[in-house]
Design a protein around this motif. Structure first.
Motif, PDB file in Angstrom:
ATOM      1  N   ARG A   1      19.563   8.523  -0.485  1.00  0.00           N
ATOM      2  CA  ARG A   1      20.939   8.854  -0.089  1.00  0.00           C
ATOM      3  C   ARG A   1      21.136   8.665   1.420  1.00  0.00           C
ATOM      4  NH1 ARG A   1      20.213  13.072  -3.818  1.00  0.00           N
ATOM      5  NH2 ARG A   1      19.761  14.544  -2.141  1.00  0.00           N
ATOM      6  N   VAL A   2      20.126   9.056   2.205  1.00  0.00           N
ATOM      7  CA  VAL A   2      20.227   8.869   3.656  1.00  0.00           C
ATOM      8  C   VAL A   2      20.347   7.384   3.991  1.00  0.00           C
ATOM      9  CG1 VAL A   2      18.967   9.110   5.838  1.00  0.00           C
ATOM     10  CG2 VAL A   2      19.040  11.014   4.224  1.00  0.00           C
ATOM     11  N   LEU A   3      19.561   6.573   3.332  1.00  0.00           N
ATOM     12  CA  LEU A   3      19.614   5.125   3.560  1.00  0.00           C
ATOM     13  C   LEU A   3      20.972   4.561   3.193  1.00  0.00           C
ATOM     14  CD1 LEU A   3      16.144   3.752   2.361  1.00  0.00           C
ATOM     15  CD2 LEU A   3      17.162   3.440   4.612  1.00  0.00           C
ATOM     16  N   GLN A   4      21.480   4.974   2.042  1.00  0.00           N
ATOM     17  CA  GLN A   4      22.771   4.460   1.601  1.00  0.00           C
ATOM     18  C   GLN A   4      23.890   4.875   2.560  1.00  0.00           C
ATOM     19  OE1 GLN A   4      23.040   5.960  -2.406  1.00  0.00           O
ATOM     20  NE2 GLN A   4      22.081   4.138  -3.292  1.00  0.00           N
ATOM     21  N   ASP A   5      23.842   6.121   3.003  1.00  0.00           N
ATOM     22  CA  ASP A   5      24.869   6.578   3.951  1.00  0.00           C
ATOM     23  C   ASP A   5      24.793   5.787   5.247  1.00  0.00           C
ATOM     24  OD1 ASP A   5      25.678   8.415   2.105  1.00  0.00           O
ATOM     25  OD2 ASP A   5      24.609  10.114   3.017  1.00  0.00           O
ATOM     26  N   ARG A   6      23.579   5.545   5.708  1.00  0.00           N
ATOM     27  CA  ARG A   6      23.394   4.839   6.975  1.00  0.00           C
ATOM     28  C   ARG A   6      23.885   3.402   6.892  1.00  0.00           C
ATOM     29  NH1 ARG A   6      18.734   3.158  10.376  1.00  0.00           N
ATOM     30  NH2 ARG A   6      19.464   3.451  12.491  1.00  0.00           N
ATOM     31  N   LEU A   7      23.705   2.798   5.705  1.00  0.00           N
ATOM     32  CA  LEU A   7      24.102   1.416   5.514  1.00  0.00           C
ATOM     33  C   LEU A   7      25.541   1.291   5.022  1.00  0.00           C
ATOM     34  CD1 LEU A   7      20.796   0.203   3.845  1.00  0.00           C
ATOM     35  CD2 LEU A   7      21.707  -0.624   6.026  1.00  0.00           C
ATOM     36  N   GLY A   8      26.168   2.423   4.732  1.00  0.00           N
ATOM     37  CA  GLY A   8      27.538   2.377   4.245  1.00  0.00           C
ATOM     38  C   GLY A   8      27.647   1.741   2.871  1.00  0.00           C
ATOM     39  N   SER A   9      26.626   1.960   2.022  1.00  0.00           N
ATOM     40  CA  SER A   9      26.604   1.343   0.692  1.00  0.00           C
ATOM     41  C   SER A   9      26.810   2.412  -0.372  1.00  0.00           C
ATOM     42  CB  SER A   9      25.275   0.634   0.448  1.00  0.00           C
ATOM     43  OG  SER A   9      24.202   1.564   0.456  1.00  0.00           O
TER      44      SER A   9
ATOM     45  N   GLY B   1       0.823  -1.204   0.000  1.00  0.00           N
ATOM     46  CA  GLY B   1       0.000   0.000   0.000  1.00  0.00           C
ATOM     47  C   GLY B   1       0.855   1.251   0.000  1.00  0.00           C
ATOM     48  N   ARG B   2       0.297   2.351   0.415  1.00  0.00           N
ATOM     49  CA  ARG B   2       0.968   3.638   0.348  1.00  0.00           C
ATOM     50  C   ARG B   2       2.141   3.700   1.318  1.00  0.00           C
ATOM     51  NH1 ARG B   2      -0.392   8.616  -1.513  1.00  0.00           N
ATOM     52  NH2 ARG B   2       0.532  10.410  -0.478  1.00  0.00           N
ATOM     53  N   LEU B   3       3.273   4.207   0.832  1.00  0.00           N
ATOM     54  CA  LEU B   3       4.459   4.308   1.676  1.00  0.00           C
ATOM     55  C   LEU B   3       4.459   5.626   2.443  1.00  0.00           C
ATOM     56  CD1 LEU B   3       7.204   3.081  -0.788  1.00  0.00           C
ATOM     57  CD2 LEU B   3       6.169   1.823   1.079  1.00  0.00           C
ATOM     58  N   PRO B   4       4.509   5.586   3.757  1.00  0.00           N
ATOM     59  CA  PRO B   4       4.583   6.831   4.516  1.00  0.00           C
ATOM     60  C   PRO B   4       5.986   7.418   4.456  1.00  0.00           C
ATOM     61  CG  PRO B   4       4.684   4.953   6.007  1.00  0.00           C
ATOM     62  CD  PRO B   4       4.474   4.401   4.627  1.00  0.00           C
ATOM     63  N   ASP B   5       6.071   8.724   4.506  1.00  0.00           N
ATOM     64  CA  ASP B   5       7.373   9.396   4.479  1.00  0.00           C
ATOM     65  C   ASP B   5       7.862   9.572   5.910  1.00  0.00           C
ATOM     66  OD1 ASP B   5       9.596  10.738   3.688  1.00  0.00           O
ATOM     67  OD2 ASP B   5       8.578  12.642   3.356  1.00  0.00           O
ATOM     68  N   ARG B   6       8.515   8.538   6.422  1.00  0.00           N
ATOM     69  CA  ARG B   6       8.947   8.544   7.826  1.00  0.00           C
ATOM     70  C   ARG B   6      10.465   8.667   7.909  1.00  0.00           C
ATOM     71  NH1 ARG B   6       5.300   3.412   9.961  1.00  0.00           N
ATOM     72  NH2 ARG B   6       3.293   4.378   9.600  1.00  0.00           N
ATOM     73  N   ARG B   7      10.909   9.196   9.037  1.00  0.00           N
ATOM     74  CA  ARG B   7      12.343   9.269   9.293  1.00  0.00           C
ATOM     75  C   ARG B   7      12.849   7.903   9.744  1.00  0.00           C
ATOM     76  NH1 ARG B   7      14.270  14.494  10.035  1.00  0.00           N
ATOM     77  NH2 ARG B   7      12.647  16.104  10.043  1.00  0.00           N
ATOM     78  N   LEU B   8      14.162   7.704   9.623  1.00  0.00           N
ATOM     79  CA  LEU B   8      14.750   6.470  10.125  1.00  0.00           C
ATOM     80  C   LEU B   8      14.623   6.424  11.637  1.00  0.00           C
ATOM     81  CD1 LEU B   8      17.974   6.401   7.972  1.00  0.00           C
ATOM     82  CD2 LEU B   8      16.167   4.711   7.913  1.00  0.00           C
TER      83      LEU B   8
ATOM     84  N   ASP C   1      16.486   3.316  16.670  1.00  0.00           N
ATOM     85  CA  ASP C   1      16.896   2.063  17.296  1.00  0.00           C
ATOM     86  C   ASP C   1      17.799   1.217  16.413  1.00  0.00           C
ATOM     87  OD1 ASP C   1      15.146   1.292  15.343  1.00  0.00           O
ATOM     88  OD2 ASP C   1      13.800   0.175  16.678  1.00  0.00           O
ATOM     89  N   GLY C   2      18.243   1.763  15.283  1.00  0.00           N
ATOM     90  CA  GLY C   2      19.153   0.994  14.438  1.00  0.00           C
ATOM     91  C   GLY C   2      18.476   0.161  13.393  1.00  0.00           C
ATOM     92  N   GLY C   3      17.147   0.090  13.370  1.00  0.00           N
ATOM     93  CA  GLY C   3      16.437  -0.687  12.356  1.00  0.00           C
ATOM     94  C   GLY C   3      15.824   0.214  11.307  1.00  0.00           C
ATOM     95  N   LEU C   4      14.994  -0.374  10.482  1.00  0.00           N
ATOM     96  CA  LEU C   4      14.290   0.381   9.457  1.00  0.00           C
ATOM     97  C   LEU C   4      12.827   0.535   9.847  1.00  0.00           C
ATOM     98  CD1 LEU C   4      15.601  -1.190   6.116  1.00  0.00           C
ATOM     99  CD2 LEU C   4      16.248   0.993   7.118  1.00  0.00           C
ATOM    100  N   GLY C   5      12.301   1.734   9.635  1.00  0.00           N
ATOM    101  CA  GLY C   5      10.882   1.939   9.822  1.00  0.00           C
ATOM    102  C   GLY C   5      10.103   1.266   8.705  1.00  0.00           C
ATOM    103  N   PRO C   6       8.779   1.103   8.871  1.00  0.00           N
ATOM    104  CA  PRO C   6       7.985   0.422   7.841  1.00  0.00           C
ATOM    105  C   PRO C   6       8.117   1.051   6.466  1.00  0.00           C
ATOM    106  CG  PRO C   6       6.711   0.699   9.851  1.00  0.00           C
ATOM    107  CD  PRO C   6       7.979   1.480  10.050  1.00  0.00           C
ATOM    108  N   GLY C   7       8.116   2.406   6.398  1.00  0.00           N
ATOM    109  CA  GLY C   7       8.228   3.067   5.112  1.00  0.00           C
ATOM    110  C   GLY C   7       9.561   2.820   4.446  1.00  0.00           C
ATOM    111  N   ASP C   8      10.650   2.918   5.219  1.00  0.00           N
ATOM    112  CA  ASP C   8      11.980   2.729   4.643  1.00  0.00           C
ATOM    113  C   ASP C   8      12.255   1.266   4.330  1.00  0.00           C
ATOM    114  OD1 ASP C   8      13.038   5.435   4.618  1.00  0.00           O
ATOM    115  OD2 ASP C   8      12.803   5.343   6.786  1.00  0.00           O
ATOM    116  N   GLN C   9      11.679   0.364   5.101  1.00  0.00           N
ATOM    117  CA  GLN C   9      11.836  -1.061   4.795  1.00  0.00           C
ATOM    118  C   GLN C   9      11.245  -1.370   3.428  1.00  0.00           C
ATOM    119  OE1 GLN C   9      10.608  -3.793   7.866  1.00  0.00           O
ATOM    120  NE2 GLN C   9      10.065  -5.370   6.392  1.00  0.00           N
ATOM    121  N   GLU C  10      10.034  -0.862   3.194  1.00  0.00           N
ATOM    122  CA  GLU C  10       9.411  -1.121   1.888  1.00  0.00           C
ATOM    123  C   GLU C  10      10.141  -0.361   0.787  1.00  0.00           C
ATOM    124  OE1 GLU C  10       5.005  -1.572  -0.109  1.00  0.00           O
ATOM    125  OE2 GLU C  10       5.216  -0.672   1.883  1.00  0.00           O
ATOM    126  N   LEU C  11      10.683   0.800   1.113  1.00  0.00           N
ATOM    127  CA  LEU C  11      11.452   1.553   0.124  1.00  0.00           C
ATOM    128  C   LEU C  11      12.645   0.734  -0.373  1.00  0.00           C
ATOM    129  CD1 LEU C  11      12.217   4.065  -1.447  1.00  0.00           C
ATOM    130  CD2 LEU C  11      13.272   4.987   0.639  1.00  0.00           C
TER     131      LEU C  11
END
Length: 343
Positions: free
Chosen positions: A319-327, A270-277, A280-290
């Motif tokens: 870009r934020v995700l990639q930086d956080r994951l070091g990818s 369904g619709r992806l919410p625009d949430r911040r990371l 706690d070190g994990g991925l939020g629901p929106g970023d996980q689906e992203l």
């Protein structure tokens, strides 16, 4: 003889046909309601009808529960309170209809299996049907979907033709009937805003949807016993053709192919919410689906539309995700997210 139909002024006419009463039985029943203590002889007199005919009608009404033997022990027939009698009759009709439906479904499965075995052994060509022309293909799709009882599985990919809209409506109706609907969408489907809106609506209605970077074919599977594959698309009425395959080894092979592709695809929730990371070190629901959608090969434009954000905002989130994951790339981001147990 005319049947009395007196009713109160302004009252709606009773739906006698729904009760399944013959006109004469209806007349006897009305006479019984108006003269409850008269018995069959009195009703015959009131109707000016032969007593034997009235007795036969009264026996039918007795079997339907509209009349009963007198509670005073006289053996004379008398009417049952219509509220009680008709509720009881409605329950019996519902039970009979449910038994008939279940028996018909079981018999259809049994006889359908015999029919398919006969086609395979005696008329092998009968396991295949070529449907010619856009209108004929659309009609065949509608018939196949309407006959689904357990599950519809589909692969939707371009080029799109007329039956796609019909399939969307039929799929929604199947969901309403309790049929499980699973759809694999080519990533290109989600580049079209109108089709993306359709996918979102179907998911909201209960469809299980996944996206696949490269769908190898278009396919519709019905209860695992038949399949439809478009063969050609043309602009003319005769240029569009489809192949329908009935219960046989090819259907089993197509079902196995669908299941393999299903395992390789990415779920759409369904619709992806625009949430911040989250902190706690994990991925939020929106970023996980992203991450999952990026790994499925969807374009930035398609994902942005699904998220309800601009392409610029989406790319900033990536870009934020990639930086956080070091990818350094999207695929590597997905791999590292999986390695960390975030997916």
């Amino acid at each position: 003889m005319s049947v009395p139909t007196r009713q109160h002024e302004g009252a709606a006419a009773p739906d006698w046909q729904a009760l399944g009463l013959a006109p004469f039985d209806r007349a006897v029943y009305l006479a019984a309601l108006r003269h409850p203590d008269a018995g069959a002889p009195g009703w015959a007199a009131a109707l000016d009808a032969p007593a034997a005919r009235v007795r036969r009608a009264a026996q039918r009404l007795l079997q339907q529960g509209l009349l009963r033997r007198s509670v005073r022990g006289s053996g004379r027939l008398e009417p049952v309170d219509p509220h009680e009698a008709l509720r009881s009759l409605a329950r019996r009709r519902q039970e009979e209809a449910a038994r008939f439906t279940a028996a018909a479904r079981d018999l259809a499965e049994e006889l359908g299996a015999e029919y398919q075995r006969g086609r395979v052994h005696h008329r092998p060509h009968g396991t295949l049907e070529v449907v010619q022309g856009g209108a004929s293909v659309a009609r065949r799709v509608e018939e196949l979907v309407a006959g689904a009882e357990r599950e519809l599985c589909g692969i939707q990919a371009p080029p799109y033709v007329g039956e796609q809209e019909l399939l969307a409506r039929a799929g929604a109706e199947a969901l309403a009937r309790g049929v499980r609907v699973r759809s694999l969408y080519a990533a290109a489907v989600l580049d079209d805003p109108a089709r993306l809106a359709h996918v979102t609506a179907m998911v909201a209605g209960g469809e299980e949807a996944r996206v696949l970077a490269g769908a190898p074919l278009r396919l519709l599977l019905i209860d695992g016993r038949s399949a439809l594959l478009p063969l050609a698309v043309g602009d003319s009425a005769h240029g569009h053709r489809a192949l329908v395959v009935y219960g046989s080894a090819p259907v089993d092979a197509l079902r196995a192919l669908f299941e393999d592709l299903w395992k390789q695809s990415t779920p759409l929730r369904g619709r992806l919410p625009d949430r911040r990371l989250p902190p706690d070190g994990g991925l939020g629901p929106g970023d996980q689906e992203l991450v999952e959608l990026l790994g499925a090969g969807m374009t930035d434009e398609a994902i942005a539309r699904k998220c309800g954000v601009s392409v610029r905002t989406l790319r900033r989130r990536v870009r934020v995700l990639q930086d956080r994951l070091g990818s350094t790339g999207r695929f590597q981001a997905g791999v590292r997210a999986a390695q960390r147990g975030w997916l």
